[in-house]
Design a protein around this motif. Structure first.
Motif, mmCIF file in Angstrom:
data_model
loop_
_atom_site.group_PDB
_atom_site.id
_atom_site.type_symbol
_atom_site.label_atom_id
_atom_site.label_comp_id
_atom_site.label_asym_id
_atom_site.label_seq_id
_atom_site.Cartn_x
_atom_site.Cartn_y
_atom_site.Cartn_z
ATOM 1 N N HIS A 40 0.846 -1.199 0.000
ATOM 2 C CA HIS A 40 0.000 0.000 0.000
ATOM 3 C C HIS A 40 0.876 1.241 0.000
ATOM 4 C CE1 HIS A 40 -3.890 -1.766 0.225
ATOM 5 N NE2 HIS A 40 -3.572 -2.500 1.270
ATOM 6 N N ILE A 41 0.459 2.224 -0.780
ATOM 7 C CA ILE A 41 1.213 3.479 -0.869
ATOM 8 C C ILE A 41 0.644 4.478 0.143
ATOM 9 C CG2 ILE A 41 1.861 5.375 -2.439
ATOM 10 C CD1 ILE A 41 3.137 2.646 -3.154
ATOM 11 N N ILE A 42 1.523 5.178 0.815
ATOM 12 C CA ILE A 42 1.116 6.186 1.807
ATOM 13 C C ILE A 42 0.400 7.339 1.085
ATOM 14 C CG2 ILE A 42 2.041 7.883 3.481
ATOM 15 C CD1 ILE A 42 4.388 5.882 3.930
ATOM 16 N N ASP A 43 -0.674 7.848 1.701
ATOM 17 C CA ASP A 43 -1.452 8.943 1.107
ATOM 18 C C ASP A 43 -0.548 10.080 0.653
ATOM 19 O OD1 ASP A 43 -3.631 7.497 1.836
ATOM 20 O OD2 ASP A 43 -4.256 8.804 3.485
ATOM 21 N N ASP A 44 -0.840 10.616 -0.518
ATOM 22 C CA ASP A 44 -0.154 11.809 -1.051
ATOM 23 C C ASP A 44 1.363 11.616 -1.142
ATOM 24 O OD1 ASP A 44 -2.699 12.963 -0.926
ATOM 25 O OD2 ASP A 44 -2.342 13.617 1.147
ATOM 26 N N SER A 45 1.769 10.402 -1.478
ATOM 27 C CA SER A 45 3.204 10.108 -1.535
ATOM 28 C C SER A 45 3.413 8.967 -2.523
ATOM 29 C CB SER A 45 3.652 9.681 -0.125
ATOM 30 O OG SER A 45 4.664 8.732 -0.173
ATOM 31 N N ASP A 46 4.672 8.690 -2.873
ATOM 32 C CA ASP A 46 4.913 7.488 -3.673
ATOM 33 C C ASP A 46 5.699 6.449 -2.876
ATOM 34 O OD1 ASP A 46 7.370 8.655 -3.575
ATOM 35 O OD2 ASP A 46 7.663 8.793 -5.744
ATOM 36 N N GLU A 47 5.669 6.600 -1.540
ATOM 37 C CA GLU A 47 6.360 5.661 -0.640
ATOM 38 C C GLU A 47 5.392 4.580 -0.162
ATOM 39 O OE1 GLU A 47 9.328 5.243 1.370
ATOM 40 O OE2 GLU A 47 10.187 6.339 -0.318
ATOM 41 N N PRO A 48 5.797 3.313 -0.153
ATOM 42 C CA PRO A 48 4.899 2.298 0.426
ATOM 43 C C PRO A 48 4.932 2.326 1.960
ATOM 44 C CG PRO A 48 6.911 1.271 -0.389
ATOM 45 C CD PRO A 48 7.036 2.734 -0.693
ATOM 46 N N PHE A 49 3.831 1.917 2.590
ATOM 47 C CA PHE A 49 3.833 1.673 4.040
ATOM 48 C C PHE A 49 4.827 0.550 4.328
ATOM 49 C CE2 PHE A 49 -0.437 3.612 4.013
ATOM 50 C CZ PHE A 49 -0.360 4.377 5.167
ATOM 51 N N HIS A 50 5.366 0.539 5.540
ATOM 52 C CA HIS A 50 6.248 -0.563 5.934
ATOM 53 C C HIS A 50 5.463 -1.875 5.765
ATOM 54 C CE1 HIS A 50 9.584 -2.494 7.884
ATOM 55 N NE2 HIS A 50 8.737 -3.158 8.654
ATOM 56 N N PHE A 51 6.040 -2.830 5.053
ATOM 57 C CA PHE A 51 5.288 -4.051 4.726
ATOM 58 C C PHE A 51 5.249 -5.023 5.898
ATOM 59 C CE2 PHE A 51 4.918 -8.392 3.110
ATOM 60 C CZ PHE A 51 3.703 -8.267 2.452
ATOM 61 N N ARG A 52 4.059 -5.539 6.164
ATOM 62 C CA ARG A 52 3.908 -6.580 7.188
ATOM 63 C C ARG A 52 2.969 -7.641 6.623
ATOM 64 N NH1 ARG A 52 1.008 -8.399 11.726
ATOM 65 N NH2 ARG A 52 2.322 -8.764 13.562
ATOM 66 N N GLN A 53 3.490 -8.849 6.465
ATOM 67 C CA GLN A 53 2.673 -9.911 5.875
ATOM 68 C C GLN A 53 1.470 -10.246 6.753
ATOM 69 O OE1 GLN A 53 1.329 -11.254 3.420
ATOM 70 N NE2 GLN A 53 3.152 -12.218 2.529
ATOM 71 N N ARG A 54 0.360 -10.591 6.123
ATOM 72 C CA ARG A 54 -0.800 -11.096 6.880
ATOM 73 C C ARG A 54 -0.432 -12.440 7.484
ATOM 74 N NH1 ARG A 54 -5.758 -10.001 2.691
ATOM 75 N NH2 ARG A 54 -6.098 -7.816 3.208
ATOM 76 N N ARG A 55 -0.681 -12.549 8.766
ATOM 77 C CA ARG A 55 -0.213 -13.736 9.486
ATOM 78 C C ARG A 55 -0.949 -15.009 9.067
ATOM 79 N NH1 ARG A 55 3.931 -10.609 9.823
ATOM 80 N NH2 ARG A 55 4.933 -10.532 11.851
ATOM 81 N N ASN A 56 -2.233 -14.917 8.783
ATOM 82 C CA ASN A 56 -2.957 -16.137 8.425
ATOM 83 C C ASN A 56 -2.530 -16.649 7.038
ATOM 84 O OD1 ASN A 56 -4.299 -16.298 10.853
ATOM 85 N ND2 ASN A 56 -5.984 -14.998 10.173
ATOM 86 N N PHE A 57 -2.121 -15.735 6.169
ATOM 87 C CA PHE A 57 -1.561 -16.143 4.872
ATOM 88 C C PHE A 57 -0.190 -16.796 5.081
ATOM 89 C CE2 PHE A 57 1.542 -15.046 1.611
ATOM 90 C CZ PHE A 57 1.013 -15.714 0.510
ATOM 91 N N LEU A 58 0.612 -16.158 5.894
ATOM 92 C CA LEU A 58 1.961 -16.670 6.156
ATOM 93 C C LEU A 58 1.904 -18.096 6.717
ATOM 94 C CD1 LEU A 58 5.008 -16.072 6.311
ATOM 95 C CD2 LEU A 58 4.622 -15.106 8.572
ATOM 96 N N TYR A 59 0.935 -18.334 7.586
ATOM 97 C CA TYR A 59 0.803 -19.655 8.216
ATOM 98 C C TYR A 59 0.590 -20.752 7.171
ATOM 99 C CZ TYR A 59 -0.614 -23.100 11.717
ATOM 100 O OH TYR A 59 -0.694 -24.212 12.514
ATOM 101 N N LEU A 60 -0.097 -20.394 6.089
ATOM 102 C CA LEU A 60 -0.426 -21.397 5.063
ATOM 103 C C LEU A 60 0.548 -21.400 3.892
ATOM 104 C CD1 LEU A 60 -4.300 -20.949 4.923
ATOM 105 C CD2 LEU A 60 -3.014 -22.756 6.064
ATOM 106 N N SER A 61 1.556 -20.525 3.921
ATOM 107 C CA SER A 61 2.442 -20.438 2.755
ATOM 108 C C SER A 61 3.926 -20.348 3.132
ATOM 109 C CB SER A 61 2.081 -19.191 1.933
ATOM 110 O OG SER A 61 2.365 -18.031 2.699
ATOM 111 N N GLY A 62 4.227 -19.728 4.266
ATOM 112 C CA GLY A 62 5.634 -19.456 4.617
ATOM 113 C C GLY A 62 6.213 -18.316 3.804
ATOM 114 N N CYS A 63 5.373 -17.606 3.055
ATOM 115 C CA CYS A 63 5.852 -16.598 2.102
ATOM 116 C C CYS A 63 5.726 -15.183 2.675
ATOM 117 C CB CYS A 63 5.049 -16.732 0.809
ATOM 118 S SG CYS A 63 5.403 -15.460 -0.387
#
Ligand code: GLY
Ligand code: MN
Ligand code: MN
Length: 461
Positions: A40-63
């Motif tokens: 996700h890109i921060i409002d009024d900027s071209d910088e992404p928010f610090h990325f944090r993987q969704r935990r329930n996805f990570l549990y099923l993928s390790g990705c």
């Protein structure tokens, strides 16, 4: 590191989740479809928010990559990871993304497809039911080929599986603890030379990053003197000199832990900045340590965590009566909930991919003030990982209401209490695995008071 398999066990997690769904009456076929976190890109900027993987996805993928999804065909026992296709324009700026062959090597999945194939896969899988997490499927994904979209059972099933860790996950938590423990010791060693809480914050980040852990589990707490009475103090920018005495004679409370591959450590220690506990600080430290030792000694599979929390209160009461802050019978003080003035939070919580990990069933509406903030209610099974973090604090906002009510003030000796406000607070927090014969402590930061003093003093040389 003590991890026996070479890949995060995503497939065995998917199987466990499918078994949970089946045990809950949802049959033994269907597709489990879970989306990862998108960038996700921060409002009024071209910088992404610090990325944090969704935990329930990570549990099923390790990705840990952004913009991926995972599907598990229960009947075929087939796990498919969807990764973003190569976009030449973004390769120019960011380099090559994860490629399918590399993803097959890295992850415990059967098939890797581009995310552009998600709708095709779902339309052609020949299965009637899809399990999704409500509000976690984006509008570009079409589920119209399924007769049934079961969107209320999957989150609960995954979260209940996440409570009991496998040895691979415990290995990740152990590593997060090793690195965090090293950082705690280095912070202690830097105490006599530091002048501001910020320097501890910098040291902590440096040691964790240099040892392979770039992200902290949560905003660290580096709280000097009375700042430690704010449970989630986050400013971390106060001078260490005590304004009342002109010297560094206070305690420093550090509550910090880093993530290793998204598995979190959560450790707290308190130490004297001078290298020597004041008599009052030492008394409070000894009470918190005794609360921790007694409750650690009660850990075994399926013990009721509420009982450990209640016991921590009893140990606190005994200690506070002994030094004269509380006065009266232990049972009466316990029954009236007076110790919540000094130990206002819960004894601990589940720990895993989230610091306050899933499965705790807290009851914030509990009318008993002792249990209101206990994040873990109920029993703790073998191979669950929990924190044990008793504390004793001197926070005016919490204690003063007890002093203005005659029903509660009669148990508190204010003349004695007045000597302890400057202690601020002491919390001692370790991360432990529930084992068949008791527990395994993952946290290696020393906590015996003489050893803590020695480490701080060693840093002065
Ligand atoms: N660091 C937050 C907690 O101990 O719960
Ligand atoms: Mn904690
Ligand atoms: Mn903590």
């Amino acid at each position: 590191m003590d991890i026996n398999v070479d890949k995060y066990p995503a497939k065995s997690h998917a199987k466990r989740v499918a078994e949970k769904l089946s045990a809950a009456g949802h049959g033994s076929s269907g597709i489990i479809f879970v989306e990862g976190q998108k960038e996700h890109i921060i409002d009024d900027s071209d910088e992404p928010f610090h990325f944090r993987q969704r935990r329930n996805f990570l549990y099923l993928s390790g990705c840990l990559e952004a913009d991926c999804s995972v599907a598990y065909n229960i009947e075929k026992d087939e796990l498919t990871l969807f990764i973003p296709p190569i976009d030449p324009a973004s390769v120019m700026w960011s380099g090559l993304p994860l490629e399918p062959a590399e993803a097959m090597k890295q992850f415990d999945v059967d098939v890797v497809l581009p995310t552009t194939e998600i709708n095709n896969y779902l339309a052609k899988c020949g299965v009637e039911k899809v399990f999704t997490i409500a509000d976690r499927v984006c509008s570009e994904v079409s589920l119209s080929s399924f007769k049934q979209n079961e969107s209320s059972a999957l989150k609960t099933a995954i979260e209940s599986c996440r409570v009991v860790k496998d040895e691979y996950e415990i290995g990740l938590l152990r590593r997060a603890n090793e690195v965090s423990s090293k950082a705690h010791v280095e912070v202690m060693k830097s105490a006599t030379k530091a002048t501001n809480e910020r320097e501890f914050y910098a040291k902590l980040n440096y040691v964790c990053m240099a040892n392979g852990c770039s992200d902290q589990s949560y905003h660290p707490i580096l709280a000097c003197g009375p700042n430690a009475a704010t449970l989630h103090y986050v400013k971390n920018n106060a001078d260490l000199t005590n304004p009342a005495t002109g010297v560094k004679d206070q305690l420093l409370l550090i509550d910090a832990g880093c993530q290793y591959k998204a598995y979190c450590a959560d450790i707290t220690r308190a130490f004297p900045l001078s290298g020597k506990f004041s008599p009052e600080a030492r008394q409070i430290y000894d009470i918190a340590l005794e609360m921790q030792k007694v409750t650690l000694g009660m850990i075994k599979p399926d013990v009721l965590f509420d009982d450990l929390h209640a016991m921590a209160h009893r140990v606190a009461i005994k200690g506070l009566v002994k030094i004269g802050i509380l006065t009266g019978s232990e049972d009466e003080i316990f029954d009236k909930g007076i110790s919540a003035a000094f130990f206002p939070h819960g004894l601990g919580h589940h720990l895993g991919m989230d610091t306050h990990d899933v499965g705790g069933n807290p009851n914030p509406a509990d009318p008993n003030r002792m249990f209101k903030y206990l994040r873990l209610r109920g029993t703790i099974p073998e191979r669950s990982v929990v924190t044990i973090e008793p504390g004793v604090y001197f926070c005016r906002y919490i204690i003063e209401p007890f002093l203005t009510n005659p029903e509660t003030s009669k148990y508190i000796n204010t003349d004695v209490l007045d000597k302890y406000w400057t202690v601020g607070g002491v919390r001692i927090e370790d991360n432990v695995v529930v084992r068949a014969n008791g527990f395994e402590n993952l946290t290696t930061v020393p906590k015996e008071p003489e050893e803590v003093e020695r480490i701080v003093q060693e840093g002065a040389n």
